[in-house]
Structures are given as C-alpha cells and as structure tokens.
Design a protein around this motif. Structure first.
Motif, PDB file in Angstrom:
ATOM      1  N   ASP A 414      15.260  38.327   5.911  1.00  0.00           N
ATOM      2  CA  ASP A 414      14.486  39.204   7.052  1.00  0.00           C
ATOM      3  C   ASP A 414      13.038  38.925   7.220  1.00  0.00           C
ATOM      4  OD1 ASP A 414      13.336  40.148   4.632  1.00  0.00           O
ATOM      5  OD2 ASP A 414      13.836  42.341   4.522  1.00  0.00           O
ATOM      6  N   ASP A 415      12.583  37.907   6.731  1.00  0.00           N
ATOM      7  CA  ASP A 415      11.210  37.442   6.931  1.00  0.00           C
ATOM      8  C   ASP A 415      10.222  38.238   6.330  1.00  0.00           C
ATOM      9  OD1 ASP A 415      12.401  36.429  10.154  1.00  0.00           O
ATOM     10  OD2 ASP A 415      11.866  35.078   8.540  1.00  0.00           O
ATOM     11  N   VAL A 416      10.479  38.886   5.550  1.00  0.00           N
ATOM     12  CA  VAL A 416       9.259  39.594   4.893  1.00  0.00           C
ATOM     13  C   VAL A 416       8.413  38.905   4.276  1.00  0.00           C
ATOM     14  CG1 VAL A 416      10.532  40.110   2.458  1.00  0.00           C
ATOM     15  CG2 VAL A 416       8.767  41.874   3.496  1.00  0.00           C
ATOM     16  N   ILE A 417       7.074  39.465   4.175  1.00  0.00           N
ATOM     17  CA  ILE A 417       6.014  38.512   3.805  1.00  0.00           C
ATOM     18  C   ILE A 417       5.667  39.314   2.317  1.00  0.00           C
ATOM     19  CG2 ILE A 417       3.845  37.667   4.051  1.00  0.00           C
ATOM     20  CD1 ILE A 417       4.174  37.828   6.770  1.00  0.00           C
ATOM     21  N   LEU A 418       5.533  38.235   1.143  1.00  0.00           N
ATOM     22  CA  LEU A 418       5.295  39.137   0.107  1.00  0.00           C
ATOM     23  C   LEU A 418       4.117  38.456  -0.607  1.00  0.00           C
ATOM     24  CD1 LEU A 418       8.764  38.815  -1.836  1.00  0.00           C
ATOM     25  CD2 LEU A 418       7.778  40.753  -0.911  1.00  0.00           C
ATOM     26  N   ALA A 419       3.014  39.421  -0.362  1.00  0.00           N
ATOM     27  CA  ALA A 419       1.544  38.812  -0.480  1.00  0.00           C
ATOM     28  C   ALA A 419       0.974  39.608  -1.521  1.00  0.00           C
ATOM     29  CB  ALA A 419       0.856  39.154   0.865  1.00  0.00           C
ATOM     30  N   GLY A 421       2.447  40.881  -4.094  1.00  0.00           N
ATOM     31  CA  GLY A 421       3.089  41.909  -4.652  1.00  0.00           C
ATOM     32  C   GLY A 421       3.578  42.978  -3.421  1.00  0.00           C
ATOM     33  N   TYR A 422       2.786  42.829  -2.445  1.00  0.00           N
ATOM     34  CA  TYR A 422       3.068  43.878  -1.372  1.00  0.00           C
ATOM     35  C   TYR A 422       4.049  43.292  -0.371  1.00  0.00           C
ATOM     36  CZ  TYR A 422      -1.026  46.223  -3.286  1.00  0.00           C
ATOM     37  OH  TYR A 422      -1.856  47.147  -3.938  1.00  0.00           O
ATOM     38  N   ARG A 423       5.055  44.107   0.126  1.00  0.00           N
ATOM     39  CA  ARG A 423       5.872  43.578   1.275  1.00  0.00           C
ATOM     40  C   ARG A 423       5.268  44.117   2.673  1.00  0.00           C
ATOM     41  NH1 ARG A 423      11.172  42.767  -0.541  1.00  0.00           N
ATOM     42  NH2 ARG A 423      12.087  43.229   1.337  1.00  0.00           N
ATOM     43  N   ILE A 424       5.193  42.988   3.375  1.00  0.00           N
ATOM     44  CA  ILE A 424       4.412  43.143   4.701  1.00  0.00           C
ATOM     45  C   ILE A 424       5.525  42.795   5.858  1.00  0.00           C
ATOM     46  CG2 ILE A 424       2.558  42.431   6.059  1.00  0.00           C
ATOM     47  CD1 ILE A 424       1.113  41.779   3.336  1.00  0.00           C
ATOM     48  N   GLY A 425       5.439  43.556   6.734  1.00  0.00           N
ATOM     49  CA  GLY A 425       6.575  43.358   7.820  1.00  0.00           C
ATOM     50  C   GLY A 425       5.945  42.596   8.915  1.00  0.00           C
ATOM     51  N   PRO A 426       6.409  41.616   9.372  1.00  0.00           N
ATOM     52  CA  PRO A 426       5.548  40.756  10.572  1.00  0.00           C
ATOM     53  C   PRO A 426       5.748  41.503  11.695  1.00  0.00           C
ATOM     54  CG  PRO A 426       7.138  39.468   9.537  1.00  0.00           C
ATOM     55  CD  PRO A 426       7.406  40.989   8.738  1.00  0.00           C
ATOM     56  N   PHE A 427       6.501  42.262  12.011  1.00  0.00           N
ATOM     57  CA  PHE A 427       6.716  43.332  13.455  1.00  0.00           C
ATOM     58  C   PHE A 427       5.349  44.283  13.267  1.00  0.00           C
ATOM     59  CE2 PHE A 427       8.412  45.542  16.661  1.00  0.00           C
ATOM     60  CZ  PHE A 427       8.144  46.835  16.700  1.00  0.00           C
ATOM     61  N   ASP A 428       4.982  44.653  12.226  1.00  0.00           N
ATOM     62  CA  ASP A 428       3.927  45.876  12.169  1.00  0.00           C
ATOM     63  C   ASP A 428       2.436  44.886  12.526  1.00  0.00           C
ATOM     64  OD1 ASP A 428       5.225  47.523   9.301  1.00  0.00           O
ATOM     65  OD2 ASP A 428       4.918  48.303  11.524  1.00  0.00           O
ATOM     66  N   VAL A 429       2.214  43.888  11.744  1.00  0.00           N
ATOM     67  CA  VAL A 429       1.199  43.002  12.078  1.00  0.00           C
ATOM     68  C   VAL A 429       1.226  42.452  13.471  1.00  0.00           C
ATOM     69  CG1 VAL A 429      -0.010  41.077  11.257  1.00  0.00           C
ATOM     70  CG2 VAL A 429       1.134  42.402   9.561  1.00  0.00           C
ATOM     71  N   GLU A 430       2.348  41.998  14.143  1.00  0.00           N
ATOM     72  CA  GLU A 430       2.394  41.424  15.356  1.00  0.00           C
ATOM     73  C   GLU A 430       2.091  42.581  16.289  1.00  0.00           C
ATOM     74  OE1 GLU A 430       6.269  39.935  15.270  1.00  0.00           O
ATOM     75  OE2 GLU A 430       5.872  38.226  13.930  1.00  0.00           O
ATOM     76  N   SER A 431       2.450  43.807  16.233  1.00  0.00           N
ATOM     77  CA  SER A 431       2.328  44.800  17.223  1.00  0.00           C
ATOM     78  C   SER A 431       0.917  45.243  17.243  1.00  0.00           C
ATOM     79  CB  SER A 431       2.985  46.106  16.651  1.00  0.00           C
ATOM     80  OG  SER A 431       4.324  46.018  16.725  1.00  0.00           O
ATOM     81  N   VAL A 432      -0.142  44.889  16.314  1.00  0.00           N
ATOM     82  CA  VAL A 432      -1.367  45.259  16.273  1.00  0.00           C
ATOM     83  C   VAL A 432      -2.461  44.004  16.998  1.00  0.00           C
ATOM     84  CG1 VAL A 432      -3.503  45.373  14.957  1.00  0.00           C
ATOM     85  CG2 VAL A 432      -1.656  46.757  14.225  1.00  0.00           C
ATOM     86  N   LEU A 433      -1.515  42.850  16.746  1.00  0.00           N
ATOM     87  CA  LEU A 433      -2.302  41.555  17.193  1.00  0.00           C
ATOM     88  C   LEU A 433      -2.236  41.537  18.708  1.00  0.00           C
ATOM     89  CD1 LEU A 433      -1.561  39.100  14.445  1.00  0.00           C
ATOM     90  CD2 LEU A 433      -3.842  40.150  14.783  1.00  0.00           C
ATOM     91  N   ILE A 434      -1.194  41.768  19.083  1.00  0.00           N
ATOM     92  CA  ILE A 434      -0.666  41.622  20.630  1.00  0.00           C
ATOM     93  C   ILE A 434      -1.495  42.481  21.343  1.00  0.00           C
ATOM     94  CG2 ILE A 434       1.003  43.307  20.909  1.00  0.00           C
ATOM     95  CD1 ILE A 434       1.015  39.850  22.289  1.00  0.00           C
ATOM     96  N   THR A 435      -2.319  43.537  20.715  1.00  0.00           N
ATOM     97  CA  THR A 435      -3.065  44.354  21.440  1.00  0.00           C
ATOM     98  C   THR A 435      -4.509  43.781  21.970  1.00  0.00           C
ATOM     99  OG1 THR A 435      -3.927  45.475  19.609  1.00  0.00           O
ATOM    100  CG2 THR A 435      -2.106  46.571  20.589  1.00  0.00           C
ATOM    101  N   HIS A 436      -4.990  42.682  21.362  1.00  0.00           N
ATOM    102  CA  HIS A 436      -6.180  42.020  21.643  1.00  0.00           C
ATOM    103  C   HIS A 436      -6.017  41.402  22.927  1.00  0.00           C
ATOM    104  CE1 HIS A 436      -9.384  39.181  21.533  1.00  0.00           C
ATOM    105  NE2 HIS A 436      -9.862  39.716  20.516  1.00  0.00           N
ATOM    106  N   PRO A 437      -7.058  41.427  23.842  1.00  0.00           N
ATOM    107  CA  PRO A 437      -6.952  41.111  25.430  1.00  0.00           C
ATOM    108  C   PRO A 437      -6.840  39.587  25.472  1.00  0.00           C
ATOM    109  CG  PRO A 437      -9.205  41.747  24.754  1.00  0.00           C
ATOM    110  CD  PRO A 437      -8.300  42.354  23.506  1.00  0.00           C
ATOM    111  N   LEU A 438      -6.836  38.985  24.404  1.00  0.00           N
ATOM    112  CA  LEU A 438      -6.712  37.442  24.876  1.00  0.00           C
ATOM    113  C   LEU A 438      -5.513  36.950  24.273  1.00  0.00           C
ATOM    114  CD1 LEU A 438     -10.405  36.002  23.799  1.00  0.00           C
ATOM    115  CD2 LEU A 438      -9.409  36.950  25.967  1.00  0.00           C
TER     116      LEU A 438
END
Length: 516
Positions: A414-419, A421-438
């Motif tokens: 499922d492409d989860v990132i284990l950083a 010890g924390y499980r980080i979902g790509p979708f959550d991070v991508e959803s924020v980054l895409i809001t940058h105007p560039l």
C-alpha cells in the motif's frame, strides 16, 4: 514445544478470549478497578530532569471517576466519541479511563498533527468534546461546534469538585473502546473500531511477545497517538496490571539512555530508528536490559549485534498493524521463544493463525484473538482487506513464510512510508503539496535513510513556466508541517519533468523508489 505446552497456551488463550469477549465485560473494571489500588499503573517521567511521579491504580480510579463526571456534564455517554489531543502526561491516562468508564469511545489525536489532520478525524468521528493541553489548544481554534476541555488549573478545579461516578457503563466484548485512524495511504484515513475483546489480543502480546513480568520496569517509548503506543503503552499495561513509563519529552538518544539508567528499565520497546540513533551514542553505566523489542518497520541486523553487547540482550522484531495489533512476533516468553532467524519478523503470536495468500501476509479470520472485522462506514475498503470467502484478512504487506514457520517482510503493497516508526500515507502529504501554487503534480514515496529507516521523498512537477526560488524546498516542507503534520514533511524534494504513470494514469511509485 511439547504437546503439554501447546495445550497450556491454548487454554490460556481461550480463557482470555472468554473474559474479554463476555457480553457483560466492563472495560473500566478490566483496565483499572480490578487491580490492587496500591499497585503502580504508570510512572510519569519529566523531560526536564527525568524525575518520576508514580500513579497508583487507586489514584487512577479515583481521579478517573471524577473526570468521568465532568465529561458526563458535557453530554458524554455510551457510544459518544471523545477526542484526546495530549502528550504523555497523567491527564492523558486519567481521561482515557474516564471515557471508558462512561462507555464512550476514545479518538486519539497525534500531537504532531496540524489542524487539517485533526479536523478530518474530529469531523469524521462526529466528535463533540475534545480534551487537550495548553501546548495543543491553538490547533483547535476555529473548529466550530466543539466543547474543549483544557488540562490545567481550571479543569483540575472542575474535577476536584465533581461527584465521582459510582457505576461504570459496561459495553460488553463487542462494545467499542477506541476509534483509531489508519495512515491514509490510498485516500482519506480509515477509521478502525477497537472493541473491548481486542484486549485479549493485547494481553497475548504483552505476555508472550514482550514477556512483561511483574518485577520488570517496562517502558514502551512509542507515542499513544498511534497504535503501538496506545495498544501496548497504555491499554496493554492497564489490562495486564503492568506498569509502564510515560516520558513527557521528545526522543533523543541521551534522554532515552538517561531514562533507562535512572529508572532501571529492564524491558524496553521502541522503533528501529530509536535503536539506530542510540547505537551512535555512548551507553552510560547502569543500562542493562532483560528484554528489548522493536516494531514499526523491519529491523536491521546491525542493531541486533550492537544491542547484545551494549544493552545486554538482543533486540527482537515484531510485526502488526493498526487493524489488528501485533500478530507475528519473535516472542520473548519462555513458552514461545525461538532462535532469531536473520531478517525474519518471527512466527505467529499465540491466538493467531497466519499464512501467505496471493503473496500477501494474511491472518485467518477464525483465529481465536482476531478482532478486526472492518472499517467504519467504508464497505468497499473493508472488502479489499478480506478474501471473497472472508476466511483471510489481507494485510496488504507482501511477504513469505519458510518451512519452519518464520515470516519475512518483502514490501509494503500500500506504499505506506515507515519513517522513524511512524506510518505516513503518501496521499495525505501529496494532498498538501499540491496546494502550492507552483506545483502541478506530485508523488510521495519513502527513500532509504540509515537512521530513520525511511524519509519522505517528494517528486514534484512544476506548473508550465514556473520559476521556483531558492526557498522552494523549504516552502514545501513548511506547508506540510503547517497543513498536515510535523513528522511527515519531505526531507527530499526532487523537481522532475513528469511522473512515471501507467496508461490508466496511476503513478508507478516503485520506479520513483528506484530513483525515478
């Protein structure tokens, strides 16, 4: 293992299952009230001087009864969701027991979350009451329709003046204790309902997996905002009557060694990233462990070799998920301990039957201690995690099992990132980054890191004609810190012309993990 040992374990598991699945099961009694009032429940360790403050079961029972009365005055009752946004402090455990005393449901909120991540969980769970602390209060500003109780003198005065709740609300084995959200790897994070009967599975791991004994000084250093810290740093110790240390400070190797030495810890559990960081620090006198355990991501062999010399014991790797807790382990208890197999996460925890189905590590749904039956209000996502005949729960983690029953992790389907010890979902991070105007397009993957195991790496496609300035990478990092969570910002940012995609438009993340 002899037939007699197998019979004993089977009988023990059956007894636990009967106790915690009882239709009349009373969570507050099981977790608190049945224990010796003079026994220690937790030791709260100050991050300033590492001094400890003991909390007995009697104190926890008395304080939680009064806190329950305060919550009841705010309309909290059976089935109501109460979110808790707090660090590892005495108010946290008092509040949790108070919630369960009323038959209500705890919704954990990780203290590194930014407001959007907090709001999503609050709204999805229909939370009306939030208990927080001063350092986190600002994150709730602007969230309408909430009653916020803030730890401090005012709340203490309300609790002191309250008439203690006399009777617990028993919700039974199928009643819900917790509503914990997954990491959101393929969409909005999914809500996992944790029933009272899950306490049987948590007990098995505390006993057979971690081998926490009455004379141990136990310390699970994981954060209770996530599954491992909540299940086995709060709920597991409570249900088994085993004290845990709660350190009110962030992780550093020096602080960790200081706690181990000062408090004479004998049984320690943490993420591999903690051990890797500790390996680069001189071990102070007085640190000798009887048991050391790791969970959250695969454990590298160098840590095991170092620990045997530096800590006095090997570190054993354990595997589990939010949806089920720990289920495959290199168990420590004498009744189940087997030699470590390099690279293996162990064998089935007593109470579970595992297998490999279509390449995925899977758990049999008829396992005595299996408790996950599906996500809340997400039938399609639930269906993806079970075989059509519902005989197997599919973990979405790719792995193998050898002839001796040892399981080996291969990849995260499922492409989860284990950083760290924390499980980080790509979708959550991508959803924020895409809001940058560039930013025109973006994909997030995990990149190998010697200390953290993995770090978040962002591959960014710019808008046509965009000219990013020298602070572009810092802007993206701060955006994630502010809009999602401080633990999930991209430590690597790569600007690329295009993302590798399938003909149907899906990002081929495996190519990005290979470096593009």
């Amino acid at each position: 293992m002899s037939d007699a040992d197998v019979d004993t374990i089977t009988a023990t598991i059956a007894s636990w299952r009967e106790t915690y699945a009882d239709p009349a099961a009373d969570a507050a009694w099981l977790l608190c009230d049945r224990h010796d009032p003079e026994a220690l429940a937790f030791t709260l360790v100050s991050g300033d001087d590492l001094a400890g403050r003991d909390l007995t079961y009697g104190e926890l029972a008395a304080r939680s009864r009064r806190m329950a009365a305060v919550l009841a005055q705010q309309g909290v009752g059976r089935g109501k969701r109460v979110a808790v946004l707090m660090g590892k402090r005495v108010d946290l455990v008092v509040t949790l027991v108070a919630i369960w005393r009323l038959g209500a449901v705890h919704v954990p909120l990780f203290t590194a979350f930014a407001t959007p991540a907090i709001e999503m969980r609050i709204r999805s769970s229909t939370v009306e009451v939030v208990v927080t602390e001063p350092s986190q209060r600002a994150k709730l500003a602007g969230l309408d329709g909430l009653t916020v109780l803030e730890a401090g003198p005012d709340l203490d005065a309300l609790v002191d003046a309250a008439e203690p709740v006399a009777e617990n609300v028993a919700v039974g084995g199928e009643g819900q204790l917790v509503e914990l959200y997954t990491s959101g790897t393929t969409g909005t994070p999914k809500a996992v309902p944790v029933p009272v009967r899950a306490l049987a599975a948590f007990t098995s791991y505390m006993h057979y997996g971690l081998d926490v004994r009455a004379d141990d000084v136990f310390w699970n250093a994981a954060d209770p905002g996530w599954a491992y810290g909540l299940y086995y740093g709060v709920m597991g110790p409570l249900v088994t009557g085993r004290r845990n240390l709660l350190l009110d400070a962030g992780f550093t190797p020096d602080t960790t060694f200081g706690v181990l030495a000062r408090h004479g810890v004998t049984n320690f559990a943490g993420a591999p990233t903690m051990y890797r960081a500790m390996r680069r620090t001189e071990v102070p006198p007085g640190v000798r462990l009887r048991r050391a355990s790791s969970a959250g991501e695969p454990l590298t062999p160098d840590v095991i070799t170092w620990a045997e010399q530096a800590l006095g014991t090997e570190v054993r790797d354990h595997y589990g998920q939010t949806e089920q807790g720990m289920a495959i382990v290199n168990g420590w208890h004498d009744d189940v301990r087997r030699p470590l197999e390099p690279g293996s996460m162990g064998v089935e925890l007593p109470g579970f039957r595992a297998g490999v189905v279509d390449g995925q590590i899977a758990l049999a749904t008829d396992s005595p201690l299996m408790w996950f039956t599906g996500y809340l209000d997400a039938p399609e996502k639930t269906a993806e995690r079970f075989t059509p005949d519902h005989t197997w729960y599919l973990t979405a983690d790719i792995g193998t099992v050898d002839e001796e029953g040892y399981y080996f992790f291969t990849a995260r389907d499922d492409d989860v990132i284990l950083a760290a010890g924390y499980r980080i979902g790509p979708f959550d991070v991508e959803s924020v980054l895409i809001t940058h105007p560039l930013v025109a397009d973006v994909a997030v993957v995990g990149a190998p890191d010697e200390v953290r195991g993995e770090v978040v790496a962002a591959y960014v496609v710019l808008e046509p004609g965009a000219e990013p300035g020298p602070d572009f990478e810092a802007e993206l990092q701060q955006l994630v810190r502010t809009k999602y969570s401080a633990h999930a910002y991209p430590r690597q940012v790569h600007v690329v012309d295009a993302l590798p995609k399938t003909p149907s438009g899906k990002v081929q993340r495996y190519l990005l993990r290979r470096g593009g």
